[in-house]
Structure formats: structure tokens, C-alpha cells
Design a protein around this motif. Structure first.
Motif, PDB file in Angstrom:
ATOM      1  N   ILE A  41       0.841  -1.196   0.000  1.00  0.00           N
ATOM      2  CA  ILE A  41       0.000   0.000   0.000  1.00  0.00           C
ATOM      3  C   ILE A  41       0.878   1.249   0.000  1.00  0.00           C
ATOM      4  CG2 ILE A  41      -1.657   1.354   1.360  1.00  0.00           C
ATOM      5  CD1 ILE A  41      -2.888  -1.254   2.295  1.00  0.00           C
ATOM      6  N   ALA A  42       1.962   1.216   0.785  1.00  0.00           N
ATOM      7  CA  ALA A  42       2.880   2.355   0.836  1.00  0.00           C
ATOM      8  C   ALA A  42       3.549   2.587  -0.513  1.00  0.00           C
ATOM      9  CB  ALA A  42       3.930   2.120   1.919  1.00  0.00           C
ATOM     10  N   VAL A  43       3.960   1.497  -1.174  1.00  0.00           N
ATOM     11  CA  VAL A  43       4.606   1.618  -2.480  1.00  0.00           C
ATOM     12  C   VAL A  43       3.625   2.203  -3.499  1.00  0.00           C
ATOM     13  CG1 VAL A  43       5.587   0.334  -4.413  1.00  0.00           C
ATOM     14  CG2 VAL A  43       6.262  -0.223  -2.078  1.00  0.00           C
ATOM     15  N   ALA A  68      -1.522 -10.525  -1.449  1.00  0.00           N
ATOM     16  CA  ALA A  68      -1.171  -9.370  -0.620  1.00  0.00           C
ATOM     17  C   ALA A  68      -1.020  -8.122  -1.477  1.00  0.00           C
ATOM     18  CB  ALA A  68       0.116  -9.652   0.157  1.00  0.00           C
ATOM     19  N   VAL A  69      -0.372  -8.272  -2.639  1.00  0.00           N
ATOM     20  CA  VAL A  69      -0.237  -7.145  -3.567  1.00  0.00           C
ATOM     21  C   VAL A  69      -1.610  -6.732  -4.083  1.00  0.00           C
ATOM     22  CG1 VAL A  69       0.785  -6.370  -5.735  1.00  0.00           C
ATOM     23  CG2 VAL A  69       2.067  -7.904  -4.228  1.00  0.00           C
ATOM     24  N   ASN A  70      -2.423  -7.721  -4.441  1.00  0.00           N
ATOM     25  CA  ASN A  70      -3.757  -7.445  -4.967  1.00  0.00           C
ATOM     26  C   ASN A  70      -4.612  -6.700  -3.948  1.00  0.00           C
ATOM     27  OD1 ASN A  70      -6.113  -8.015  -6.878  1.00  0.00           O
ATOM     28  ND2 ASN A  70      -6.825  -8.985  -4.999  1.00  0.00           N
ATOM     29  N   TRP A  71      -4.529  -7.095  -2.664  1.00  0.00           N
ATOM     30  CA  TRP A  71      -5.324  -6.425  -1.636  1.00  0.00           C
ATOM     31  C   TRP A  71      -4.845  -4.983  -1.430  1.00  0.00           C
ATOM     32  CZ3 TRP A  71      -9.907  -7.519   0.085  1.00  0.00           C
ATOM     33  CH2 TRP A  71     -10.413  -6.816   1.185  1.00  0.00           C
ATOM     34  N   ALA A  72      -3.559  -4.751  -1.620  1.00  0.00           N
ATOM     35  CA  ALA A  72      -3.041  -3.387  -1.535  1.00  0.00           C
ATOM     36  C   ALA A  72      -3.629  -2.524  -2.649  1.00  0.00           C
ATOM     37  CB  ALA A  72      -1.514  -3.403  -1.614  1.00  0.00           C
ATOM     38  N   VAL A  73      -3.698  -3.078  -3.865  1.00  0.00           N
ATOM     39  CA  VAL A  73      -4.309  -2.355  -4.990  1.00  0.00           C
ATOM     40  C   VAL A  73      -5.768  -2.061  -4.678  1.00  0.00           C
ATOM     41  CG1 VAL A  73      -4.962  -2.504  -7.421  1.00  0.00           C
ATOM     42  CG2 VAL A  73      -2.734  -3.372  -6.676  1.00  0.00           C
ATOM     43  N   MET A  79       9.043 -17.731  13.525  1.00  0.00           N
ATOM     44  CA  MET A  79       8.603 -16.654  14.412  1.00  0.00           C
ATOM     45  C   MET A  79       9.542 -15.454  14.310  1.00  0.00           C
ATOM     46  SD  MET A  79       5.809 -17.692  15.776  1.00  0.00           S
ATOM     47  CE  MET A  79       5.585 -16.566  17.165  1.00  0.00           C
ATOM     48  N   LEU A  80      10.845 -15.735  14.174  1.00  0.00           N
ATOM     49  CA  LEU A  80      11.814 -14.649  14.011  1.00  0.00           C
ATOM     50  C   LEU A  80      11.553 -13.906  12.705  1.00  0.00           C
ATOM     51  CD1 LEU A  80      14.361 -13.104  14.812  1.00  0.00           C
ATOM     52  CD2 LEU A  80      15.715 -14.906  13.704  1.00  0.00           C
ATOM     53  N   GLY A  81      11.288 -14.668  11.640  1.00  0.00           N
ATOM     54  CA  GLY A  81      10.968 -14.038  10.360  1.00  0.00           C
ATOM     55  C   GLY A  81       9.715 -13.183  10.458  1.00  0.00           C
ATOM     56  N   GLY A  82       8.717 -13.686  11.182  1.00  0.00           N
ATOM     57  CA  GLY A  82       7.492 -12.910  11.377  1.00  0.00           C
ATOM     58  C   GLY A  82       7.749 -11.622  12.141  1.00  0.00           C
ATOM     59  N   ALA A  83       8.591 -11.714  13.165  1.00  0.00           N
ATOM     60  CA  ALA A  83       8.932 -10.515  13.946  1.00  0.00           C
ATOM     61  C   ALA A  83       9.659  -9.495  13.074  1.00  0.00           C
ATOM     62  CB  ALA A  83       9.798 -10.905  15.139  1.00  0.00           C
ATOM     63  N   ILE A  84      10.509  -9.977  12.179  1.00  0.00           N
ATOM     64  CA  ILE A  84      11.229  -9.084  11.264  1.00  0.00           C
ATOM     65  C   ILE A  84      10.248  -8.396  10.318  1.00  0.00           C
ATOM     66  CG2 ILE A  84      12.883  -9.022   9.357  1.00  0.00           C
ATOM     67  CD1 ILE A  84      14.398 -11.281  10.785  1.00  0.00           C
ATOM     68  N   ILE A  85       9.259  -9.157   9.825  1.00  0.00           N
ATOM     69  CA  ILE A  85       8.224  -8.573   8.953  1.00  0.00           C
ATOM     70  C   ILE A  85       7.487  -7.454   9.674  1.00  0.00           C
ATOM     71  CG2 ILE A  85       5.989  -8.996   7.847  1.00  0.00           C
ATOM     72  CD1 ILE A  85       7.023 -11.798   7.134  1.00  0.00           C
ATOM     73  N   LEU A  86       7.033  -7.734  10.891  1.00  0.00           N
ATOM     74  CA  LEU A  86       6.273  -6.738  11.648  1.00  0.00           C
ATOM     75  C   LEU A  86       7.115  -5.500  11.938  1.00  0.00           C
ATOM     76  CD1 LEU A  86       4.184  -8.872  14.183  1.00  0.00           C
ATOM     77  CD2 LEU A  86       3.540  -8.008  11.934  1.00  0.00           C
ATOM     78  N   PHE A  87       8.405  -5.689  12.207  1.00  0.00           N
ATOM     79  CA  PHE A  87       9.277  -4.544  12.454  1.00  0.00           C
ATOM     80  C   PHE A  87       9.412  -3.695  11.192  1.00  0.00           C
ATOM     81  CE2 PHE A  87      13.692  -2.762  12.597  1.00  0.00           C
ATOM     82  CZ  PHE A  87      13.440  -1.801  13.559  1.00  0.00           C
ATOM     83  N   GLY A  88       9.579  -4.351  10.048  1.00  0.00           N
ATOM     84  CA  GLY A  88       9.670  -3.616   8.791  1.00  0.00           C
ATOM     85  C   GLY A  88       8.389  -2.862   8.478  1.00  0.00           C
ATOM     86  N   VAL A  89       7.243  -3.519   8.691  1.00  0.00           N
ATOM     87  CA  VAL A  89       5.947  -2.867   8.469  1.00  0.00           C
ATOM     88  C   VAL A  89       5.780  -1.681   9.415  1.00  0.00           C
ATOM     89  CG1 VAL A  89       3.438  -3.160   8.624  1.00  0.00           C
ATOM     90  CG2 VAL A  89       4.840  -4.946   7.570  1.00  0.00           C
ATOM     91  N   TRP A  90       6.213  -1.850  10.660  1.00  0.00           N
ATOM     92  CA  TRP A  90       6.116  -0.765  11.641  1.00  0.00           C
ATOM     93  C   TRP A  90       6.939   0.440  11.194  1.00  0.00           C
ATOM     94  CZ3 TRP A  90       9.955   1.430  14.796  1.00  0.00           C
ATOM     95  CH2 TRP A  90       9.473   2.344  15.750  1.00  0.00           C
ATOM     96  N   LEU A  91       8.130   0.194  10.673  1.00  0.00           N
ATOM     97  CA  LEU A  91       8.967   1.299  10.202  1.00  0.00           C
ATOM     98  C   LEU A  91       8.280   2.060   9.059  1.00  0.00           C
ATOM     99  CD1 LEU A  91      12.579  -0.230  10.129  1.00  0.00           C
ATOM    100  CD2 LEU A  91      11.710   1.540  11.671  1.00  0.00           C
ATOM    101  N   VAL A  92       7.692   1.310   8.114  1.00  0.00           N
ATOM    102  CA  VAL A  92       7.019   1.960   6.992  1.00  0.00           C
ATOM    103  C   VAL A  92       5.818   2.762   7.479  1.00  0.00           C
ATOM    104  CG1 VAL A  92       5.714   1.563   4.873  1.00  0.00           C
ATOM    105  CG2 VAL A  92       7.797   0.250   5.323  1.00  0.00           C
TER     106      VAL A  92
END
Length: 306
Positions: free
Chosen positions: A119-121, A175-180, A288-301
Motif C-alpha cells: 500500500i505504501a509503495v 497481498a499485492v492485490n489487496w493493496a491495490v 517466528m523470528l521471520g514474522g517478527a522481522i516482517i512486523l518490524f519492517g511494516v512498523w517502520l514503513v
């Protein structure tokens, strides 16, 4: 002994009610991937989508009628609603239901959590919204998290290119489609009540799905369901596609979008817990670590956009 107060720190009881509604909607949507996996044991993907929204449409219709918001779509708006119905219901649900045939519910939950990044992109490309170094860093961090998640938490699998199930690709496309869909929906939400808009989007999407349903096996593909199959279908249709949508947009209309949007961080966590309990999917530390990394990246955006 008096029960604890339901007011939030602002002292407004209605705010607390809407926070509960937002929490309920996110919890339900987090569990929806698990319910879909269960229902797909007994229904084809198209039959599941068709019956799910056949159950959800009356719920939304009753809400719109009860609020006296029902009014016909203007002819000039029909192509716009056709596009939203196709993207948000027909295509989106086809991608997710087919993806979940092979993708784990847990993996799906984490991948779908990346939607705000897209959505940000799109906002940057088509709406002129700002994205600085923090947003770019968040995108790259979240991408690394997605790779770790689809590799089932095994960094070695990333090196050799062994990345997850075929359905994971469909889930990423969804996920891309829902952003559109989300970006395109902004115009309509400025001139239509949220419940009315979702009612027509779901109704039109369901009608378009009916074409696929009839062209396929149709009612011949719907067999008597077990108790668990019915429970999953009713949960998806009545609760996920009906009640949760109403609750979510009620909260959005009465609370700041940033405050409500923060609840979406809970959705993949709900998926992990419910998938472990009902499907026996393991809680791998690497995933779980990968999920935490995703959430951190989303939080930054999201932090930069806010």
C-alpha cells in the motif's frame, strides 16, 4: 465488587467499545486462514468462496437496512464497483483459497501482514505519498523476513533457493492485490458509508464468482459437510465476511485510522496460535523470528507514513 470500567483513558465508553470491535475483527481474520484450511478439506476453492459470501451477504445487507443506508449504485459508479468486486472478492479470494491448498496457515498469516508495505509503495507511485530512507529500510527488512518465513525458518533453504510451497506465491500475489484494492477503495469511501460500500463490493464479487462456480462443478461440487466443515464455513461466512467487516469499519469511522490499524499487527499472531491448536502447525523459532522481522519492517514503513 464492581466490574472493571469499560472506558478507555479518554473517558469515552464508546471508544472502548470500538477498540473491542477492532480487536474482535482482527482476531477473527487471523483465525480465518485456519478455518479456510479446514473447509478446503471438503470443498473446492471456488465452492468455498461462493458459499462463504452467500452466507455473509445477508448479514451485511441486514446491517445496511438496519442503519437505513441502503441506496442504489449510480450507473456511472458501476464500472468502479465491478472492478472493486473483482479485485477484492473474486480474484483475492481465489488466490488465497487456492494458495491455502498447499501453503500453511501460519505462513499465509505472516505473508499477508506485508500488505501495508505494498500500500505504501502504491501510494508513493500513484498518489505522490512520501517515502524516505526509513520507509525503504522497512521494505528491505520486511522482505528479508518474508524470505525467512517462506523458508520455514531455515536460512540455509534461502541460500539454495528452496523456498516454501507453491501456494506461498499465490498468497504473496494476494497481498499485492489487496493493496491495490485498498488504494482504489479510498475514493469510494469518501462518498459512501463503509458498510454500504462493502455490501455492494461483496455482492458484485459474489456474482462474478458465481460465473466461475457455475462454469466449474457448481452445486455438484458441494457435498454433505462434517461438523467441522460446517463450523469452518459458518465462521468464514457469517463471522469473517459479515460481522467482522461491520465491526472493523465501525471502529475506523469513530477512531483514528493509525490507532485502529495498529491492531492488524495482532492478526498473524492469532493465526500462529490458532493454527498450532487446530491444525498442529509447529511454531518454529526461525519462522517466528521471520514474522517478527516482517512486523518490524511494516512498523517502520507505517511510522514514516504517519
Amino acid at each position: 465488587m464492581r466490574p472493571p470500567s469499560t472506558t478507555d483513558p479518554s473517558g469515552n465508553p464508546s471508544n472502548a467499545v470500538n477498540l473491542v470491535k477492532a480487536t474482535f475483527a482482527v482476531a477473527v481474520w487471523g483465525a480465518s486462514f485456519v478455518a479456510t484450511k479446514i473447509a478446503l478439506r471438503e470443498l473446492t476453492p471456488v465452492a468455498l468462496v461462493w458459499t462463504r459470501f452467500a452466507l455473509g451477504i445477508p448479514v451485511l445487507g441486514l446491517v445496511v437496512l438496519g442503519r437505513r443506508q441502503l441506496r442504489p449504485i449510480r450507473w456511472r459508479d458501476l464500472p468502479y464497483f465491478l472492478l472493486l468486486g473483482f479485485l477484492g472478492i473474486t480474484l483475492h479470494q481465489w488466490l488465497q483459497s487456492n494458495g491455502l491448498l498447499t501453503s500453511q496457515a501460519t505462513t499465509t498469516g505472516w505473508i499477508v501482514a506485508t500488505t501495508p508495505l505494498f500500500i505504501a509503495v502504491l501510494g508513493r507511485l500513484f498518489l505522490g505519498e512520501r517515502m524516505g530512507l526509513t520507509g525503504i529500510a522497512g521494505m528491505l527488512i520486511a522482505a528479508a523476513g518474508v524470505l525467512l518465513v517462506v523458508a520455514r525458518g531455515d536460512p540455509g533453504a534461502i541460500v539454495v533457493g528452496r523456498l516454501g510451497a507453491p501456494g506461498d506465491v499465490l498468497i504473496m500475489v494476494s497481498a499485492v492485490n489487496w493493496a491495490v484494492f485498498s488504494v482504489l477503495s479510498r475514493r469510494g469511501l469518501k462518498s459512501h458509508p463503509a458498510a454500504l460500500m462493502m455490501f455492494y463490493v461483496i455482492l458484485i464479487g459474489w456474482i462474478l464468482t458465481t460465473v466461475l462456480f457455475v462454469a466449474g462443478s457448481g452445486f455438484r461440487g458441494i457435498h454433505p459437510l462434517s461438523a467441522s466443515g460446517w463450523a469452518a464455513l459458518l465462521f468464514l461466512g457469517v463471522v469473517c465476511s459479515g460481522v467482522a467487516y461491520v465491526f472493523w469499519y465501525d471502529a475506523l469511522e469513530r477512531l483514528p485510522a493509525s490507532r485502529v490499524g495498529a491492531f492488524l499487527y495482532l492478526e498473524p499472531l492469532v493465526t500462529v496460535v490458532v493454527a498450532a491448536g487446530l491444525l498442529g502447525e509447529s511454531m518454529r523459532l526461525g519462522t517466528m523470528l521471520g514474522g517478527a522481522i516482517i512486523l518490524f519492517g511494516v512498523w517502520l514503513v507505517n511510522r514514516e507514513r504517519a
